[in-house]
Design an enzyme around this catalytic site. Structure first.
Site, PDB file in Angstrom:
ATOM      1  N   TYR A 279     -49.582 -59.376 -98.363  1.00 12.35           N
ATOM      2  CA  TYR A 279     -49.733 -59.632 -96.918  1.00 12.35           C
ATOM      3  C   TYR A 279     -48.592 -60.577 -96.552  1.00 12.35           C
ATOM      4  CZ  TYR A 279     -52.854 -60.822 -92.890  1.00 12.35           C
ATOM      5  OH  TYR A 279     -53.439 -60.990 -91.655  1.00 12.35           O
TER       6      TYR A 279
ATOM      7  N   HIS B 228     -46.574 -60.123 -89.150  1.00 12.05           N
ATOM      8  CA  HIS B 228     -47.784 -59.289 -89.230  1.00 12.05           C
ATOM      9  C   HIS B 228     -49.036 -60.171 -89.312  1.00 12.05           C
ATOM     10  CE1 HIS B 228     -50.482 -56.024 -90.303  1.00 12.05           C
ATOM     11  NE2 HIS B 228     -50.837 -56.675 -91.402  1.00 12.05           N
TER      12      HIS B 228
ATOM     13  N   GLU C 274     -45.024 -50.091 -95.738  1.00 10.32           N
ATOM     14  CA  GLU C 274     -44.839 -51.123 -96.754  1.00 10.32           C
ATOM     15  C   GLU C 274     -43.800 -50.684 -97.783  1.00 10.32           C
ATOM     16  OE1 GLU C 274     -48.377 -52.837 -98.362  1.00 10.32           O
ATOM     17  OE2 GLU C 274     -49.574 -52.426 -96.564  1.00 10.32           O
TER      18      GLU C 274
ATOM     19  N   LYS D 134     -59.619 -49.211 -96.758  1.00 12.91           N
ATOM     20  CA  LYS D 134     -58.285 -49.054 -97.334  1.00 12.91           C
ATOM     21  C   LYS D 134     -58.264 -48.086 -98.522  1.00 12.91           C
ATOM     22  CE  LYS D 134     -56.049 -52.636 -95.323  1.00 12.91           C
ATOM     23  NZ  LYS D 134     -54.767 -52.512 -94.638  1.00 12.91           N
TER      24      LYS D 134
HETATM   25 CA    CA Z   1     -51.592 -53.243 -96.568  1.00 10.01          CA
END
Ligand code: CA
Length: 397
Positions: A113, A118, A186, A238
């Site tokens: 993260y 973000h 990502e 996720k």
């Molecule tokens: Ca992620």
């Protein structure tokens, strides 16, 4: 005949030489190959080494940096040889007829993260009125362990997940298809050389263990996530799918893209301080149904992959060949560089306009997402990562 031909603007110039696993045509046995222009060099055919007739890069990655460097130098000489095209011809397979596979057998999967922008956006959206960064954020790279078994190769369709959702305005949760299916653009790092349980991998041992870099799309169901994540973090919102690009760009190919990360204040603890710059200047591009919706700048990431690796093992947790750790959503300061629709649409308040005149907040069934990236190459040119793509299938009844 002369050197291998690389079309102008190709992601795979001679300075790149990324590794992947392919079948020459669908259904045929798998081989390890290297992309050059529009071709793949079949390394098993070229070298006859069993390590290259595998269904993943793991066996080669486990051999370590001296061997990676030896193979790269050998290939660099062969592709730039004056008779390269003629000599390599028997070992070439056109990318257009090959089937690409998941390049690594994923051991453990960790997702970080690491973008301050973000993390701040998420804080503003989900904890309005309070400090957007949590007190630990600038002291350690925050991450969670994800689900390795649902990492899929680019072009694998992704089915809209079902689960429990509850909006803050609703009294009780309900079950059904996610109404807030999203992406996270990502960059992922692949571990080649394992470590022993009970030992630490120091920050300056990063390149002794990490083989290369892939693009990652961390598909995310925001409504499932926002209801389930407190207090243990991401789970079913996720774990249904994470897509990776088929080509693994070696760390060596990214030498010219290395930069210092943004200044870190407060200074991190000693085990997170590096003598070398391990930020990477990569330009990402997120495309939905043919419209580029964002260009996230990886160089703005606060925590580097070397810091993440050092943090991941500081408690003595071991590394395995095939471990994958992803950066977290790459979002820059400017809105044009935000790597998720949650941010781009500000949780659905500001729809994103596409080239065909339609608008999106979150993903609709049939939507196709493609993430690309490029970087400076050693010869001053540009190299690319290929892409990670996926189309959304409707939820099961
Ligand atoms: Ca992620």
């Amino acid at each position: 005949m002369s050197a291998l031909e690389v079309p102008e603007g190709s992601d795979f110039p001679l300075s790149n030489l990324p590794y992947g696993v392919f079948s020459p045509s669908p259904g045929q046995p798998t081989r390890v190959g290297v992309a050059v222009g529009a071709q793949i060099i079949d390394l098993f055919s070229l070298f006859g080494d069993e390590v290259f007739s595998s269904s993943s890069l793991n066996a080669f990655m486990a051999e370590g940096p001296a061997r990676w460097s030896e193979v790269r130098h050998d290939l660099q000489e062969r592709v730039s040889d004056e008779q390269a095209a003629e000599r390599l011809a028997p070992h070439l397979v056109p990318q257009s007829s090959a089937q690409m596979h998941l390049p690594i057998e994923v051991a453990d999967y960790v997702d970080f993260y690491a973008s301050e922008h973000h993390a701040r956006n998420m804080g503003h959206l989900f904890r309005p009125g309070s400090e957007p960064l949590t007190p630990n954020w600038k002291h350690l790279p925050i991450g969670y362990h994800g689900r390795a078994g649902t990492v899929v190769v680019s072009a694998t369709p992704v089915r809209r997940p079902c689960g429990q959702r509850k909006e803050p305005t609703e009294a009780l949760p309900s079950y059904g298809p996610s109404a807030k299916l999203d992406i996270e653009a990502e960059v992922g790092f692949v571990v080649g050389v394992p470590s022993e349980r009970g030992t630490r991998v120091g920050i300056d041992a990063f390149s002794d263990h990490v083989f290369g870099v892939v693009l990652v799309n961390d598909w995310s169901a925001r409504d499932i996530h926002s209801w389930e994540y407190v207090p243990l973090g991401p789970f079913l919102g996720k774990s249904f799918a994470t897509s990776v690009s088929p080509w693994v760009v070696s760390l060596a190919a990214l030498d010219a893209a290395r930069v210092w990360p943004p200044k870190q204040n407060p200074e991190p603890l000693a085990y997170l301080r590096s003598a070398e710059p391990w930020g990477l200047e990569l330009s990402l591009e997120v495309e939905l149904n043919g419209t580029v919706v964002a260009r996230p700048p990886f160089a703005e990431m606060y925590w580097t992959a070397a810091q993440q690796l050092a943090h991941m093992t500081v408690n003595g947790a071991s590394l395995r060949t095939g471990d994958l750790f992803a950066s977290g959503t790459v979002s820059g300061k400017e809105a044009a560089g935000w790597g998720s629709f949650l941010e781009l649409s500000w949780n659905g308040e500001r729809p994103v306009r596409l080239g065909d005149g339609t608008e999106r907040t979150f993903l609709e069934d049939g939507d196709q997402v493609v993430i690309r990236a490029s970087a400076r190459s050693a010869d001053g040119g540009r190299l690319g990562f290929g892409s990670v793509s996926g189309r959304v299938l409707p939820a099961l009844e």
